[in-house]
Design an enzyme around this catalytic site. Structure first.
Site, PDB file in Angstrom:
ATOM      1  N   SER A 227       0.830  -1.195   0.000  1.00  0.00           N
ATOM      2  CA  SER A 227       0.000   0.000   0.000  1.00  0.00           C
ATOM      3  C   SER A 227       0.868   1.248   0.000  1.00  0.00           C
ATOM      4  O   SER A 227       2.041   1.210   0.377  1.00  0.00           O
ATOM      5  CB  SER A 227      -0.924   0.019   1.221  1.00  0.00           C
ATOM      6  OG  SER A 227      -1.859  -1.032   1.169  1.00  0.00           O
ATOM      7  N   ARG A 352      -3.784   6.431  11.991  1.00  0.00           N
ATOM      8  CA  ARG A 352      -2.651   6.111  11.127  1.00  0.00           C
ATOM      9  C   ARG A 352      -1.339   6.733  11.601  1.00  0.00           C
ATOM     10  O   ARG A 352      -0.273   6.138  11.418  1.00  0.00           O
ATOM     11  CB  ARG A 352      -2.935   6.514   9.679  1.00  0.00           C
ATOM     12  CG  ARG A 352      -4.061   5.700   9.041  1.00  0.00           C
ATOM     13  CD  ARG A 352      -4.198   5.985   7.556  1.00  0.00           C
ATOM     14  NE  ARG A 352      -3.068   5.460   6.814  1.00  0.00           N
ATOM     15  CZ  ARG A 352      -2.066   6.184   6.341  1.00  0.00           C
ATOM     16  NH1 ARG A 352      -2.056   7.508   6.533  1.00  0.00           N
ATOM     17  NH2 ARG A 352      -1.078   5.624   5.677  1.00  0.00           N
ATOM     18  N   CYS A 383      -6.481   9.782  26.219  1.00  0.00           N
ATOM     19  CA  CYS A 383      -5.553   9.544  27.330  1.00  0.00           C
ATOM     20  C   CYS A 383      -4.418   8.640  26.840  1.00  0.00           C
ATOM     21  O   CYS A 383      -4.300   7.473  27.228  1.00  0.00           O
ATOM     22  CB  CYS A 383      -6.309   8.905  28.494  1.00  0.00           C
ATOM     23  SG  CYS A 383      -5.346   8.818  30.004  1.00  0.00           S
ATOM     24  N   GLU A 384      -3.575   9.207  25.984  1.00  0.00           N
ATOM     25  CA  GLU A 384      -2.516   8.451  25.338  1.00  0.00           C
ATOM     26  C   GLU A 384      -1.482   9.444  24.826  1.00  0.00           C
ATOM     27  O   GLU A 384      -1.810  10.353  24.061  1.00  0.00           O
ATOM     28  CB  GLU A 384      -3.088   7.654  24.166  1.00  0.00           C
ATOM     29  CG  GLU A 384      -2.192   6.570  23.631  1.00  0.00           C
ATOM     30  CD  GLU A 384      -2.206   5.319  24.493  1.00  0.00           C
ATOM     31  OE1 GLU A 384      -1.130   4.733  24.657  1.00  0.00           O
ATOM     32  OE2 GLU A 384      -3.283   4.942  24.997  1.00  0.00           O
ATOM     33  N   TYR A 413      -9.239   5.383   5.241  1.00  0.00           N
ATOM     34  CA  TYR A 413      -8.711   4.843   6.493  1.00  0.00           C
ATOM     35  C   TYR A 413      -8.875   5.763   7.690  1.00  0.00           C
ATOM     36  O   TYR A 413      -8.340   5.472   8.755  1.00  0.00           O
ATOM     37  CB  TYR A 413      -7.247   4.415   6.334  1.00  0.00           C
ATOM     38  CG  TYR A 413      -7.084   3.400   5.236  1.00  0.00           C
ATOM     39  CD1 TYR A 413      -7.649   2.142   5.360  1.00  0.00           C
ATOM     40  CD2 TYR A 413      -6.418   3.715   4.053  1.00  0.00           C
ATOM     41  CE1 TYR A 413      -7.550   1.217   4.343  1.00  0.00           C
ATOM     42  CE2 TYR A 413      -6.320   2.800   3.021  1.00  0.00           C
ATOM     43  CZ  TYR A 413      -6.884   1.539   3.180  1.00  0.00           C
ATOM     44  OH  TYR A 413      -6.797   0.621   2.164  1.00  0.00           O
TER      45      TYR A 413
END
Length: 455
Positions: A227, A352, A383-384, A413
């Site tokens: 891809s 992505r 929360c990341e 996507y």
């Protein structure tokens, strides 16, 4: 003061219908994004319908011309890869523009059928299809089921016999050609989950088993090499491998596969720094030339060819519209600072960047700035710490809470890989046209999330 692109027709990063007005605000197909935000809220995926249709039509026309019988070819079919983004409306659009539809799950198949796409114009992919998915495909007469393992050959044969039908199947061949921008999206090297290896003999064994079963019809061989591909050289190498297998089968069994699928994965521009990808006409001409030359060398008739663009049709046609919340300066170890711009979405609507380290750009979408540019990082609300939408982008120093930001090239996507991480409802998908905006997929609500929780 920074008032950059977009001019969608000029840059290739934005859809062709995106423009910036004299007051600095963006419009999509003539619709002001400020009005979109007021009416539909943010975050929101906005699809330029005319742009998406135009890209689908360009592929159909290019492959019809390059593979026409008058050019010594046997015709071609273009399948839209629904995994990029699929809704009932989009399935209708691409089919109306002359494309078939490739699905990879029962859910995608259901959307295609609801859109009225006839079964014979649908393919079913997948490395682990359920019995129910296979039965549904057989019941609706899909044009091909792409088998991905030796065990699946047996399962499809058994289910087709039970249904009293003959299943049209293709064999997905792993050619060993590795293409694409990230290991997780390069799909033809040996150490991965898709396909049957050419080198190990598994692909040939699958062909022999299919030919031995009355309930299966081998309609062709399938290859997909990755891809986000902008260099077409890998497709010729893969075509040579698959066409060689086709010739070997014909010489040893007398059966000449009528079709070869060369996959998709054609790249797009996510930022102005990216390479300009090949146009559909260039892709079609390159593949037609490769197939013609290889078949001449092998002494075999040319097959019908199919391809599966997805991202290259849906990706540039969409953007994501966000509202800015917190803006803060963060001190860096080298003594500098970085401006962190938090928006009301994040990795739940575009995974992505976190998953592939994908590069995007962003722009102030609702006004003209009153300050010069700074290097900023656009982050989400989750929360990341890895919740990054755009890793580094030049934004005006006066970006502030309430501003609109637009991120282009999210038509593929974005929504299809979206999640409810941190119980955040997924954004709507909106179609922008010269007649206004309509909702294709409505915004999820907290009530939707709670409705699934049975306590």
């Amino acid at each position: 003061m920074r008032a950059p692109e977009p001019d969608g027709a000029a840059t290739g990063v934005w859809s062709t219908g995106v423009r910036r007005g004299d007051d600095g605000a963006l419009s999509v197909a003539g619709v002001d994004v400020r009005e979109i935000a007021r009416t539909h809220g943010t975050p929101a995926y906005v699809v330029d319908e005319a742009d998406l249709r135009g890209r689908a039509r360009a592929f159909a026309e290019a492959f019809d011309a390059a593979f026409a019988e008058s050019a010594g070819m046997a015709g071609a079919d273009v399948y839209y890869a629904g995994k990029a983004f699929l809704s009932v409306a989009v399935a209708r659009w691409v089919h109306e523009e002359g494309l078939r539809l490739d699905t990879s799950t029962g859910g995608e198949l259901a959307v295609a059928l609801r859109a009225g796409v006839p079964g014979e114009a649908i393919g079913l992919h997948g490395n682990n299809k359920s019995d129910d998915e296979i039965r549904t495909a057989l019941a609706h007469g899909v044009g091909r089921i792409v088998v991905d393992s030796l065990a699946e050959v047996e399962r499809v044969a058994t289910l087709a016999a039970e249904a009293g039908t003959r299943a049209p199947v293709m064999v997905r061949v792993t050619t060993g050609v590795h293409a694409g921008g990230h290991d997780f999206i390069a799909t033809a090297h040996e150490d991965q989950k898709f396909g049957l290896s050419l080198a190990s003999g598994a692909a040939r064994k699958a062909v022999d088993e299919i030919l031995a079963r009355d309930s299966l019809e081998l309609v062709g061989l399938h290859s997909h090499i990755g891809s986000q591909i902008v260099d077409l050289a890998g497709f010729e190498v893969a075509a040579r491998a698959v066409l060689g297998l086709r010739a070997e089968i014909a010489a040893e069994t007398g059966f000449l596969a009528p079709e070869v699928d060369l996959g998709g994965g054609y790249g797009i521009r996510y930022t102005a720094a990216d390479d300009v990808p090949p146009a559909p006409a260039q892709i079609a001409a390159t593949l037609a030339d490769a197939v013609r030359r290889v078949c001449a060398e092998l002494g075999t008739p040319v097959p019908r060819v199919s391809v599966e663009p997805g991202r290259s049709i849906a990706g540039p046609a969409g953007l994501t519209l966000y509202t800015v919340g917190t803006v803060k300066e963060v001190a860096l170890d080298d003594g500098g600072t970085r401006t962190y711009v938090s928006v009301d979405g994040g990795m739940s609507d575009n995974i992505r960047t976190a998953l592939y380290d994908a590069a995007y750009t962003a722009t102030l979408a609702g006004r003209r700035p009153d300050a010069g540019a700074v290097t900023a990082r656009v982050v989400g609300k989750h929360c990341e710490s890895g919740d990054i939408v755009v890793r580094d982008v030049a934004l005006p120093a006066d970006v502030r809470a309430g501003d609109l930001l637009a991120v282009p090239a999210t038509g593929a996507y974005g929504r299809s890989m979206a999640s409810n991480y941190n119980m955040v409802p997924r954004p709507p998908v909106l179609a922008a046209t010269q007649d206004g905006v309509r909702v294709l997929v409505r915004r999820e609500t907290v009530e939707d999330l709670l409705a699934l929780d049975l306590g």
